[in-house]
Each structure stands twice: as C-alpha cells, then as structure tokens.
Design a protein around this motif. Structure first.
Motif, PDB file in Angstrom:
ATOM      1  N   TYR C  51       0.861  -1.179   0.000  1.00  0.00           N
ATOM      2  CA  TYR C  51       0.000   0.000   0.000  1.00  0.00           C
ATOM      3  C   TYR C  51       0.897   1.229   0.000  1.00  0.00           C
ATOM      4  O   TYR C  51       1.839   1.314   0.781  1.00  0.00           O
ATOM      5  N   THR C  52       0.653   2.120  -0.905  1.00  0.00           N
ATOM      6  CA  THR C  52       1.392   3.381  -0.927  1.00  0.00           C
ATOM      7  C   THR C  52       0.437   4.487  -0.504  1.00  0.00           C
ATOM      8  O   THR C  52      -0.618   4.666  -1.122  1.00  0.00           O
ATOM      9  N   ASP C  53       0.783   5.174   0.566  1.00  0.00           N
ATOM     10  CA  ASP C  53      -0.161   6.173   1.081  1.00  0.00           C
ATOM     11  C   ASP C  53       0.074   7.526   0.400  1.00  0.00           C
ATOM     12  O   ASP C  53       0.999   7.675  -0.404  1.00  0.00           O
ATOM     13  N   PRO C  54      -0.775   8.513   0.684  1.00  0.00           N
ATOM     14  CA  PRO C  54      -0.657   9.802  -0.021  1.00  0.00           C
ATOM     15  C   PRO C  54       0.688  10.491   0.188  1.00  0.00           C
ATOM     16  O   PRO C  54       1.057  11.367  -0.586  1.00  0.00           O
ATOM     17  N   CYS C  56       3.498   8.945  -0.049  1.00  0.00           N
ATOM     18  CA  CYS C  56       4.451   8.095  -0.778  1.00  0.00           C
ATOM     19  C   CYS C  56       5.107   7.036   0.104  1.00  0.00           C
ATOM     20  O   CYS C  56       6.082   6.394  -0.322  1.00  0.00           O
ATOM     21  N   ASN C  57       4.615   6.848   1.317  1.00  0.00           N
ATOM     22  CA  ASN C  57       5.142   5.767   2.151  1.00  0.00           C
ATOM     23  C   ASN C  57       4.692   4.438   1.555  1.00  0.00           C
ATOM     24  O   ASN C  57       3.511   4.252   1.274  1.00  0.00           O
ATOM     25  N   ARG C  58       5.628   3.550   1.391  1.00  0.00           N
ATOM     26  CA  ARG C  58       5.320   2.250   0.797  1.00  0.00           C
ATOM     27  C   ARG C  58       5.253   1.206   1.903  1.00  0.00           C
ATOM     28  O   ARG C  58       6.257   0.695   2.374  1.00  0.00           O
ATOM     29  N   LEU C  59       4.027   0.910   2.265  1.00  0.00           N
ATOM     30  CA  LEU C  59       3.798   0.013   3.383  1.00  0.00           C
ATOM     31  C   LEU C  59       3.770  -1.428   2.898  1.00  0.00           C
ATOM     32  O   LEU C  59       3.098  -1.745   1.920  1.00  0.00           O
ATOM     33  N   ASP C 243       4.327   7.838  13.060  1.00  0.00           N
ATOM     34  CA  ASP C 243       3.687   7.570  11.767  1.00  0.00           C
ATOM     35  C   ASP C 243       4.498   6.633  10.887  1.00  0.00           C
ATOM     36  O   ASP C 243       3.940   6.015   9.976  1.00  0.00           O
TER      37      ASP C 243
ATOM     38  N   PHE D  99      -6.031  -0.563   4.842  1.00  0.00           N
ATOM     39  CA  PHE D  99      -4.773   0.158   5.041  1.00  0.00           C
ATOM     40  C   PHE D  99      -4.985   1.528   5.657  1.00  0.00           C
ATOM     41  O   PHE D  99      -4.192   1.976   6.466  1.00  0.00           O
ATOM     42  N   ASP D 100      -6.084   2.196   5.269  1.00  0.00           N
ATOM     43  CA  ASP D 100      -6.233   3.551   5.795  1.00  0.00           C
ATOM     44  C   ASP D 100      -6.736   3.567   7.245  1.00  0.00           C
ATOM     45  O   ASP D 100      -6.911   4.630   7.818  1.00  0.00           O
ATOM     46  N   SER D 103      -3.464   3.748  10.631  1.00  0.00           N
ATOM     47  CA  SER D 103      -2.896   4.877  11.380  1.00  0.00           C
ATOM     48  C   SER D 103      -3.594   5.053  12.730  1.00  0.00           C
ATOM     49  O   SER D 103      -3.045   5.712  13.610  1.00  0.00           O
TER      50      SER D 103
END
Lengths: 285, 285, 285, 285
Positions: C51-54, C56-59, C243, D99-100, D103
């Motif tokens: 999953y890439t979050d807004p 740009c973190n690539r989880l 985070d 995924f969201d 957090s």
C-alpha cells in the motif's frame, strides 16, 4: 534592621466530623529574625500542638470539629539580614560541605535536578564558580520564564517550568533550585511573606524564594524578581514546596484564600529603617 | 536471630584530577541490627570522612586522586527483626503521628503521591485501615507491575510505573510508597542487601523495600516479592531513592557494577537460624 | 543527480503461531527520487500486501508463520534534490497554507508543540521569518542537545529532549519539529538512509531528519548535523516517528538489529556525482 | 431517525491587526448524518475559505481584522445511526485491516498507547476479543476516572488521566483510545454536540467520544457515560483532540466561551423520534 508587622487570617469550613490541619504560618525564629510579639487565635478555641523542627519551621497541628474554623496569627518581627559582598563568596566543594547540607544536592519532588545535568553544565558549567554564577542562574530563570498567575498548579515541577516557561514565584524557585543542584551547589526553598512586592502582583501573599549554600552560609535570591529580598519575613525552610506547605489539610474541608497583611514599622531613632533593594548578597542565617 | 556475612566491592577509575564520592554501603546500626565485625579497605589508601545521620545512614565521603580506586567493605551482622501480628497493627491518625514522622506523608522525587490521591482513594479508600490495607497495597503493586530488568532507569518515578507497569525493586517500592502516602500512611524506602533473593534474579544486589508507620513503629514490606524480608540487611533509610544512593559520584569517573556477596551463618547452638519466610508483620526498629 | 545503492536485511524469529509485520523500508518514489531497480526477497517466501499512502510511504504488510523470517530489500535509487537559495524562501501565513499542510501545525505524539509556545516565542519569535529563522532553530537544537547513543528510547519525546538535552537523530528532529510548529511553521519528519554519515556514528542506519514548509514547498534540514543531506535516501514521511516506524510488529517476535548498506554510484559521464555538502536549502518534493 | 436543531455562537475580539482562525464547528455530512438546512453568519462579513477533508471534517479558515468577530452557525441535521448487535461484532486482525485504518493503531499526542501496553494486556488481554471487550474498556474508564470539571486542561493526555483519575469527556476518550490501540484495536476521537447530556453537566457543549473499528466499520462509545449516544451530532473526526480543535486561533485574540444550543425535533408522522438510550452497538458510518 527592619521591623515588620505581619498577620494572616485563615478560614475553613470543616465538613467531616473532624478535620486535621498541619500549618506552617508563624514567623520563624532564627539568628537573623526575632519575634518581638505574636499572638495566635483559634476560633472556636481548639488545642494546637506545636513542634519546631531543626530548620526552625514552626509546625502547628490542629484537630477541629465540623463547622467553621478561623485561625489568626499576628506578629511583630525584626529581621536583620547580613549583607555580604558577592565577590567574596565561593562555592564549597562537595568534599568540604557540612554533612547536613549534602541533602540539598539531591533531587526532590519539584526539583528534578537529576534530569537537568546536561542543560546545567552546558549553560553554566563554563562559568567561574561563586556567587556570580549563582546570580547568573537567577538571571537566566528570571529572563526565560514569564510570571503568569494561574498558569501552573500545585503539581507543577521544575521540569514543567523549563518546558513551558511560565509560572509563579514557586515555579521560578523550583527551577533555580534544580539548576543549582545539577551543578552541585546546595539549594533549597524558603517561604516567606513579602513586603515590597510589586503592587502589580496584588495583595501580599506567601512568597517562595531560593537559598543557596556558599562560603559556609545560606544566601537568599529571588528568581522571580518581584520582591525586595531584605523585606522578606521567613516562614518556612525546606527542600522544596513539598516540605513546607503553609497548610496541609486532612479531611473534607472548604478553604478560603488566606488573607495576609504586612507593613514595615520604621523607627529611625531606634535604627529601624525600611527594607531597601540591595546588590549585596543577603545572608539569611 | 539471624547472622549474615556481607561484603561489597566497588571499583572506579577516576579520570579528573580528583573525584568525590558519597557512599552509603556500610551496614546500618539500629536497635534490630548490630555489627559483629566489619572492615573497610580503600585501595589506594585514602581518607574517608564518616557521618551517621539521624536515620542511621552511615555516610562515607571520599576524595580520591586520578587513577583506580577500589573500595571493599565486609561485615558480619546480626539482625533480629521482631515479628508482630498484623491483625494488631493500626494506622495512626495524622493528629497522633510523631512530629518527625510527618515528613513521610509528603510527596518526594520518585513518589508523587500528590498526583495519586484519587486513584488511591478509589482503590483502597474503602478498605478497613490497618496492616491488612497496607498489605493489600503491597499485593496490588506486586500483581499489577511486572519485574523486568533494565526496563527502567534512575529517572523512573512512581508516575512512570503506574503507567508502564514494569520495573525493578526500586520502582515497585516507589509506587507502593506513593500510594501509602496518598492515603496518609507514612511510608519510606529502605535499601538493603537481600539474602534469599529468588535465584532467577541473578547475583545478590542492593534491594529496595518499603517501610510503613503503623501502631507507633515502622514495618517492612517487599512489594516486588522477590526477597525473604527477614533476611534483609539494612544499609540505608530515606524518603525515597534520592536520599540513599549507594554511591553519588562527583567528577568524571568510570564505574564498574558493584560486586556483592551475602551468606547466612547459622549457629543453632547460639540460637542463630536461617532467615525464613513469615506471614507476620516485620518490625524493623 | 546522485545515485545510491541501498539494501536492508531484517531478521526475525516468530514465536507465536503467526506474526504480523507492517514495514516501511522500501525507497519512496517521489518527484525527486526514483527507483532504478529494486528487489524484495522474503525467506521463507510469504505473501506481502502493499500500500502506498498519499505521502508516498510504501507500506508492506506481511503475515508469517512461526519460525525464522528474513526480509531483504535492495534498490538502486536516483535522487535529485533541488537546491534553492535560502534567502528567497519565506514562511507561509496560516491564511495561505494549502489545506492539507495544516495538520503539520498540530502537536503530535513526540512533538508536543502546544507546551513550547512560550519558549519558542521567546527564543525565536523576534527573528525575521523565513528560511534563516528555521535554520536558526536547527542550529539551536544542534548546539543545545548532545548526540548520545542509547541515552533515549522509543518513548522519548521533544519534552524529554528539551529537559535532558541528550538524544539521537530522532530526538533532535522531534525537538526541531515541535519548535517550528509552536511558531506556526509546518514541520514533519522524514526517515531516510544516510549516505555520508559521520563514520563516528558507526554503521549506516535509518536516519531521521526534518522537513519544513516554506514558499510552497518542503525543505529538508538535519538538526543532528551528522548527515550530508543531499545524500539522504527517503524511506518514510510523517508527522513524527509514530507515523513511520520502519517495523511495527504484532505478536511475539524476536528481532535482530537491521543491517543496512548504502553506497553512492558515481558516473560522471552520466552526470551522476557524489552527494556533497551544501549551504543551499534542499527542496525535497 | 432523529432530527436536531443545532446552533453555535462564537465571539472574539481581535487585538492584532489581523487574526487567523481555523474552525471545525459545522455539522459533518456523512452516510449517517445529513444536513437539512444550515446557515453561517460572520459579523462583520468576512470571507471564509472552506475545505472538507477525507474524514468529512468541514474546516473553515477565516482571516479577520482587528475588532470584534462574531460567528454564528445554525443547522437542522438528520442522524440515522444504525444499531447493531454487539455480540456479532469482532475485532479485525492487523493483517486484515483496511490500510487507511492502520494509522489509528499508532500513538498520538494525547493517546500514548505505546506506554500502556503492559497495563492494557494485563487488564484486558485475557478477555475474548470483540465488542464486549471494547465495552469492558469503556466501563473500566468510566468506573476508574471521576468526571470533574476544570480538573484538567488542553495539555492533559491519557498518561495524566491514568495517573490522576479525574477529567472531562475529552480525557475519558483519550484514555479509552489509548487502551484500545495498545490492544491493536483501531480507535479515534469524534467531537460532537450532545443532545441529552446529563443536565448536571450544565449547558450543552462540544462532547468528545470514541470510535472503534470492528467488523469492518466504526462504532461509537461514550466512556464518560454522560450522553445518549444516539443523540450525538457529529462535528469532527480525528486521531485525538489535536486533530479536531473546534477553534485554532493564530494572533492575539480574546475569546468568549462558545454558546451552543441543541434541540430534538420530533415528528412521529415522518418517523422522526427522540434520541433514546440503547444497549446496541452504534454504527456511525
């Protein structure tokens, strides 16, 4: 020499069958402060047990029954602080401190000196030891903390103050004490009644200041900078505010704010003047 | 009666021209603990100033020069704790406490009892006062905190422990002390050497336990539950760990971990047995 | 432009029947950082959800069974930070900030800016706003905190650091972020891999630095002063360390310290040089 | 379905040439809450920039000039919470969380879940996962913390509350959120306006409650126990109070306490009733 007339009125409403009080409100009797006359009035009349501890704190212990309790103490007190030249005062190495002074190097409830070693060494470690280093600490605290009524409470400690940078006299004092101890300078708190407080501070009140041990004696400094230290009438002495609450109350009791009055009595013929500001170091014992 | 042979070795490397040490490592001499024989050896030989404070803490003050410093203390010590029936012990009202016990009601560096009033009253306020309430506090601490080596450090206080629920003996003790004080039960810390520690705890070490004031005397409890309290050899007594560090060091010094040995000496013919677990209350003074 | 070869090896031993992992270890793909090649290897082979979050973190989310788990990621990454003239960069008034930047004004777990308002205003409030004020904050933090490995832990926050004045890169960054936010300057954390770290710091490691929002963009500063910022390979971006943990682990798992390697690949013919120190402001997006 | 008429009046006196405001006071528009009518009035009339974030928070940004500023918002809002059977709701393993939602497992400014792992596991780790475990956490918080107005402030966090055991709705919520996260249950804060608050709590006010993620959706619980949750009109949603202040103010501004009114509008013919207490789980999205 200065002479001060001091009175304090405390008013309580006890809601449990009995309430217990430990009070430290009477003028201390020390080598530099003597009580000319004094009177304690309890209404209704109840017994008060008395104890004076090794630091000259005069503890009153009172057990009173349900209902109102009024306590009035009034005194005429002479204070005769010795003024020394700060330039002549030196820090005492740990190896030469009197043994009963060592406990004022340890951290205490409101003065977490153990967490401020790095800060104290960085900020003051390079200064020449002595009164002027202590005075520099006092100036640092005064200039880096804002006096702001009601910004703190009875749980606030030196750690909070170095972070939040606001407080009242007690917070200024706790921070200065913590910094001194972090530098191996013995330091403690004195609670007093303040003649000469900045009128902007409002009615007279108990006032917390700092004592540091230099050249074999204790010297008084006011890091909040609002008092004329020669006009401070000593009530209590302790490691920090936890040792010398003016009133510790056990049981369900409603309290009113203490009402304090203090006035200088000048008698030039007898050599008694008004407390004056001084740049000398004030020796308090 | 129990007899213990105790020794401690401290090793330092002083890196400044001189280093100052305040040590509390010698066996206390109290009404219930006597020193049969003892010897202090400093290598290289340096002067040690001695001071015994009103709580029987035996302070050693040493100034040593750059280089290695080894300190060895060994002693044979008799302890004779009195065992009382917990059922007979009562909490003493504030109005009847000896004046010199009152200071053990105040919060201190590591025991912020002032912030735990509501918790203490909720959890223990409804219990019948006395030894069994104190024992319930001890049980609560033992059951709600996990013994975890190296999870805390010398800055950790009771507040941290009630939040994080891990710690070592000193943390267990600080939390128990804070809770007792929040309930107006005088409480303080005793540092000791622990014969009979759970071998899982590793080598013998200084061990922090709690004393509470009940029925006119001080009683010892171990909230970490790892010791046999009758086998505890008293070193220091204070409001909390800030009062009784085994070593306070001033100057740049490298320290090794202290090496401690302790062994019981049983001599049935002389009425000297091994320390045993007990459900009685242990009177320590 | 700079090109870096980066690899990280993570080793775990899962002790529960299954263990869950959330990892942020892959190189971020941003406008200024592109991945030339990369490979992720899981041993034993298990599925990884991505999953890439807004930001740009690539989880990476991995569920693995009891036993050993090794994760290796290697990549060749191009970074092309834009260098701007700090003199030209201005602070953006709250009224003009992009809405999605506003959240970087709020306090967060490790950056309690709400408690540092008075400090920040006193120390930096009188300075002319802009990049040089931000740089002055960076210098203040670097000069008032000592880099000291293992002096802090994963619970340490900006409050602790302003009191204790020791820490590692993450602590320096949290303190700088908190001060910026207290002055209404949006600030956040970037975790990266540091090519060019002071060799005294030991093996390459994840390195936390600060981004502040100025003149419409994010600029990178390293308050610990140990890296060459142009050589930082971005992994994660967030409000603070909470985070962007490189590994959040659920279940009973033993971890080894991650093993990281990073090397620059210079290719002058292709315009690819070594990361160099610069006095310019480094634009990271 | 329930229908509520809500209004809020905010009054400021701006003392700098301009003052900036970020407000979150308008009724959120969600799948379960719709705005029938609404009106925002600014006096004097100034521009307001609007932004609705991914969590449906409706941010108003206002820049106003020196002098008084009055903001009035009024709305009629329909809410239609779905009631589910708690027995059917399960905790979602980390491996299956959207995924969201991840957090909401991390610690935040006021919810230091990372420091409460041991406590949470000891107290709730042995319970069967699901809604009833979450409900047990809610009950624990409600039963171990005392609702006490003005006992805390905007700096108070979950750590303070677990120590001091007093607080207001926001403190109850932060503590419950922290405990949930420590157990890997996603949790966050909702600010709302409370119809049906215990009249003993005084005038209507913003009310902070908790949402937890179970069985694929968010469920609402009120750990302070003073509201009828079905009558809560949602204003803001965030990780904790730091994300959703009803007013963040930049510049020197005097504020009056907000004045809030809320009333149910019953219309049985249209199927609109009064909010009622329920033992069902309340699904809010």
């Amino acid at each position: 020499m200065n002479r001060l007339r001091y009175s304090v009125n405390l008013s309580y409403e006890i809601q449990d069958p009995t309430g217990d009080f430990l009070l430290i409100v009477e003028a201390a009797k020390t080598a530099r402060q003597s009580v000319v006359s004094e009177r304690l009035t309890l209404t209704p009349p109840v017994d008060a047990a008395r104890y004076t501890d090794p630091l000259c704190n005069r503890l009153l212990r009172i057990r009173a029954n349900k209902g109102p309790l009024a306590i009035r103490y009034e005194a005429v007190v002479d204070i005769d602080h010795r003024l020394d030249d700060g330039m002549s005062l030196t820090e005492v190495p740990v190896a030469e401190l009197p043994f009963d002074v060592l406990s004022y190097l340890a951290p205490s409830r409101y003065c977490e000196s153990d967490r401020m070693m790095e800060f104290a060494m960085r900020e003051f470690g390079g200064m020449r030891p002595g009164y002027w280093r202590v005075y520099a600490i006092r100036e640092w605290v005064r200039n880096h903390v804002r006096f702001l009524s009601r910004s703190t409470n009875e749980r606030t400690s030196a750690i909070d103050t170095i972070v939040e940078r606001t407080g009242v006299c007690r917070d200024f004092s706790h921070l200065m004490i913590a910094i001194c101890r972090a530098l191996s300078i013995p330091a403690r708190m004195s609670s007093s009644v303040d003649y000469g407080a900045d009128p902007a501070m409002g009615a007279p009140d108990f006032h917390a200041v700092v004592e540091v041990f230099l050249s074999g004696g204790w010297y008084l400094l006011d890091p909040s900078g609002v008092s004329i230290p020669t006009g401070l009438l000593r009530i209590g002495t302790g490691r920090d505010a936890a040792d010398i609450p003016f009133a510790a109350i056990f049981g369900k009791v409603e309290s009113k704010r203490p009402f304090i009055e203090i006035q200088p009595i000048a008698d030039p013929a007898a050599g008694i003047g008004l407390p004056l500001a001084t740049t000398s170091a004030i020796s308090t014992w």
